[in-house]
Design an enzyme around this catalytic site. Structure first.
Site, PDB file in Angstrom:
ATOM      1  CB  CYS A 145      -6.409  -0.580   5.291  1.00  0.00           C
ATOM      2  SG  CYS A 145      -4.704  -1.167   5.270  1.00  0.00           S
TER       3      CYS A 145
ATOM      4  CB  CYS B  32      -1.904   1.494   6.255  1.00  0.00           C
ATOM      5  SG  CYS B  32      -1.524   0.679   4.695  1.00  0.00           S
TER       6      CYS B  32
ATOM      7  CD  GLU C 278      -1.954   4.112   3.299  1.00  0.00           C
ATOM      8  OE1 GLU C 278      -3.115   4.266   3.703  1.00  0.00           O
ATOM      9  OE2 GLU C 278      -1.658   3.349   2.357  1.00  0.00           O
TER      10      GLU C 278
ATOM     11  CG  HIS D  57      -1.953  -1.020   1.252  1.00  0.00           C
ATOM     12  ND1 HIS D  57      -3.006  -0.995   2.136  1.00  0.00           N
ATOM     13  CD2 HIS D  57      -2.134  -2.137   0.491  1.00  0.00           C
ATOM     14  CE1 HIS D  57      -3.790  -2.038   1.919  1.00  0.00           C
ATOM     15  NE2 HIS D  57      -3.277  -2.750   0.933  1.00  0.00           N
TER      16      HIS D  57
END
Length: 153
Positions: free
Chosen positions: A87, A90, A59, A57
């Site tokens: 999410c 993260c 992040e 992801h």
């Protein structure tokens, strides 16, 4: 006037990363880590499909790059700008990295982990919770996501 700090949003850089991710066929999410001195330490967009890595992801990639750049697994005093509410995975990594402030754009009612769902930072096992600011470029962030998914339906 001495001691007055000027706030500067780095969401435009995160949005550029999100647009680049969409061009690669990735879900358009972008993230930027900013150091205590106001310089960009790392930036990234989603790369889960490209790398066949469910943890890639934006992040996570930005945090990894920032930690590599600073030589430390913790980033106290650093800010993270991301186009979509992180999410749970993260959000946990943001806490582990000791990010000082999280700024995010669009809320994620389906998969968010900050203001939605498990609300990681308010969980008793959370060792560090950053200051959280939402709604930065929320409309533009949401529009990128809607356009991306509309093209695929």
């Amino acid at each position: 006037m001495m001691g007055v700090m000027t706030f500067r949003s780095f969401m435009d850089i995160a949005l550029a990363e999100a647009r680049d991710a969409a061009l690669r066929g990735e879900v358009p999410v972008g993230a930027v880590v900013v150091g205590p001195d106001g310089t960009v330490v790392a930036r990234a967009g989603n790369r889960t499909r490209e790398t066949a890595d469910p943890s890639a992801h934006a992040e996570m990639l930005a945090l990894r790059a920032a930690c590599a750049a600073t030589g430390d697994e913790r980033l106290p005093g650093h800010d993270l700008y991301v186009t979509l509410e992180p999410c749970p995975m993260c959000a946990a990594a943001i806490g582990f990295a000791r990010i000082a402030r999280l700024y995010y754009g669009a809320p994620d009612p389906k998969s968010g982990g900050v203001a939605q769902g498990p609300r990681i930072f308010s969980h008793p096992q959370c060792h560090h919770a950053p200051e959280v600011y939402d709604g930065f470029a929320a409309e533009e962030s949401a529009a990128l996501l809607k356009a991306f998914f509309a093209e695929r339906r």
